[in-house]
Write an enzyme that holds these catalytic residues in place. Structure first.
Site, mmCIF file in Angstrom:
data_model
loop_
_atom_site.group_PDB
_atom_site.id
_atom_site.type_symbol
_atom_site.label_atom_id
_atom_site.label_comp_id
_atom_site.label_asym_id
_atom_site.label_seq_id
_atom_site.Cartn_x
_atom_site.Cartn_y
_atom_site.Cartn_z
ATOM 1 N N VAL A 109 46.495 38.060 27.518
ATOM 2 C CA VAL A 109 44.715 37.419 26.920
ATOM 3 C C VAL A 109 43.386 37.925 26.482
ATOM 4 O O VAL A 109 43.662 38.473 27.271
ATOM 5 C CB VAL A 109 45.101 36.115 28.407
ATOM 6 N N CYS A 110 43.102 37.823 25.434
ATOM 7 C CA CYS A 110 41.850 37.704 24.982
ATOM 8 C C CYS A 110 40.418 36.635 25.528
ATOM 9 O O CYS A 110 40.273 36.463 24.556
ATOM 10 C CB CYS A 110 41.596 38.650 23.398
ATOM 11 N N LEU A 111 40.153 36.897 26.790
ATOM 12 C CA LEU A 111 38.854 36.577 27.225
ATOM 13 C C LEU A 111 38.058 37.128 27.970
ATOM 14 O O LEU A 111 38.008 37.790 28.898
ATOM 15 C CB LEU A 111 39.676 35.290 27.725
ATOM 16 N N ARG A 115 37.409 40.451 30.877
ATOM 17 C CA ARG A 115 37.367 41.824 30.755
ATOM 18 C C ARG A 115 36.044 42.121 30.720
ATOM 19 O O ARG A 115 35.499 42.172 32.157
ATOM 20 C CB ARG A 115 37.720 42.134 29.378
#
Length: 182
Positions: A109-111, A115
């Site tokens: 997941v790119c959130l 990060r």
């Protein structure tokens, strides 16, 4: 805080009744996760389950969007929280192979708050709201699935058709996706 205090008191009473025994240490991460979970106010479209009830650091979030392009889908995310929580974000992974610009084919997941924008003041509720928002407003400017992001940017109708096809377990651009329609 009261719940943690009452748990500690109950644990002490149990220890006095049973005599000296091995104490099961509660870590700072477990305390923080317990606090975060107790403060969750999940809508009807979300549910948490704990495969191992004794392990609150690993759980499943089920999300069923009731609006947007992913409406009527059933998505599950595994949460793995390390002992360094809240100094490190939880590891979140989508369990289904889906067509989404911010979720790759392996479920990563790119959130941003998972990060570089993670801060210890953020809680599990912030992560869950972020996941919900990804299904309402996919973000093509920060993609993990570049094909889906390109479709979203260049041809929203094609993107919409591809989402519908993929949610039904169909094939998009040579990839077969998991059926997630409930």
């Amino acid at each position: 805080m009261l719940k943690i205090w009452s748990m500690k008191q109950a644990q002490q009473k149990e220890e006095t009744a049973q005599g000296p025994a091995k104490k099961k240490k509660v870590t700072a991460a477990q305390l923080r996760v317990q606090k975060d979970l107790s403060e969750l106010a999940l809508p009807q479209t979300m549910k948490t389950t704990f495969p191992n009830p004794d392990d609150i650091l690993n759980f499943i979030l089920t999300l069923t969007p009731d609006e947007g392009l992913y409406k009527s889908g059933l998505f599950t995310f595994s949460f793995a929280i390390t002992q360094n929580f809240p100094h490190e974000p939880p590891k979140v992974k989508c369990q289904q192979k889906i067509y989404h610009p911010n979720i790759d084919l392996e479920g990563n997941v790119c959130l941003n708050i998972l990060r570089e924008d993670w801060k210890p003041v953020l809680n599990l509720n912030a992560v869950i709201v972020g996941l919900q928002f990804l299904f309402l407003e996919p973000n093509a400017s920060d993609p993990l699935n570049k094909d889906a992001a390109k479709d979203l940017q260049e041809d929203r109708d094609r993107f919409r058709r591809n989402v519908k096809t993929s949610m039904g377990g169909g094939n998009v651009r040579g990839e077969t996706f998991d059926r997630v329609m409930k």
